[in-house]
Design an enzyme around this catalytic site. Structure first.
Site, short mmCIF file in Angstrom:
data_model
loop_
_atom_site.label_atom_id
_atom_site.label_comp_id
_atom_site.label_asym_id
_atom_site.label_seq_id
_atom_site.Cartn_x
_atom_site.Cartn_y
_atom_site.Cartn_z
N SER A 209 1.00 -1.09 0.08
CA SER A 209 0.00 0.07 -0.07
C SER A 209 0.91 1.29 -0.06
CB SER A 209 -0.90 -0.08 1.32
OG SER A 209 -1.46 1.41 1.21
N TYR B 286 -2.36 -0.72 10.54
CA TYR B 286 -2.53 -0.98 9.16
C TYR B 286 -1.29 -0.38 8.39
CZ TYR B 286 -4.15 -1.00 4.17
OH TYR B 286 -4.16 -1.14 2.89
#
Length: 254
Positions: A138, A151
């Protein structure tokens, strides 16, 4: 890597970005696409088969949090059937900073274990043929969304792990690169929570951010697969595919 006639394993290939990428892969004509996912989606599997009937699409239930031995057992079954596998895509991930241990287990530990397991079959030191790994990370692995630090940190860990895998390629024969989507219109983004509820509106705020569709992201994902560039850190954002030049601040010297 030309996708045509290749054997590909896709972990979590039925989710938002994953499913659209699976569609793009099938269109490119691999010999086999093996999807490992926690929940079976017969409709999605049927859709993939209909896109290109010449491609054998197979599903196996798989939870990346299982012990390493179970992953090796599953891969033994797959390799016995296919004989060779050319590409592993690690795509499992959750965005839920209320679930700290589960986030790390799925986003990082599970990916590491799946990678470790396939090395039994690929590592050239064991007589293996080598292979390629695409790890879905990501852009938060570059710069965190600070309201979801768990995260973001899990994705930064995968970026680092993947870069190490790439540097080990001369030893193992296994190349690796990271796929780093920006904010993409998926259920992952539309519904999630922040760590300690520091920002209850984080999902809403991100929804206001410039985004891309899963179709745009998946098209660039397929391009990255075809590029097959060891050590590449790909940014898939706003419908673009860009290689990130990583700044080195320290070197171990070994």
């Amino acid at each position: 890597m030309a996708i045509a006639n290749k054997n590909i394993i896709f972990v979590a290939g039925l989710g938002g970005i994953g499913l659209d990428t699976s569609k793009g892969i099938v269109k490119a004509g691999p010999k086999n696409l093996v999807i490992l996912d926690r929940i079976e989606n017969p409709a999605a599997i049927a859709e993939l088969k209909a896109i290109n009937p010449k491609v054998t699409v197979t599903f196996y239930p798989y939870d990346v949090t299982v012990p390493l031995a179970e992953t090796k057992k599953l891969l033994t079954t797959i390799f016995a059937k296919l004989k060779t596998v050319d590409l592993l895509i690690n795509g499992a991930g959750i965005l839920n900073d209320h679930q700290i241990e589960l986030t790390i287990a799925i986003n990082f530990t599970g990916l590491v274990n799946t990678t470790t397991a396939i090395m039994d079959f690929w590592d050239k030191r064991k007589g293996g043929p080598g292979g390629a790994i695409a790890n879905i990370c990501s852009v938060t692995g570059f710069n965190a969304i600070y309201q979801v630090p768990v995260y973001s940190a899990s994705k930064a860990a995968v970026v680092s792990f993947t870069s190490s895998l790439a540097k080990l390629a001369p030893i193992t024969g296994v190349i690796a690169y990271s796929i780093n989507p920006g904010i993409t219109k998926t259920t992952l983004v539309h519904k999630f929570n922040s760590w300690l509820d520091v920002e209850p509106r984080v999902a809403e705020l991100l929804d206001e951010h410039p985004t891309q569709t899963t179709t745009q992201c998946s098209q660039n994902f397929v391009k990255a697969i075809e590029a097959n560039q060891n050590g590449a850190i790909w940014k898939l954002d706003l419908g673009r595919l860009d290689a990130v030049n990583w700044t080195k601040h320290w070197d171990s010297g070994i």
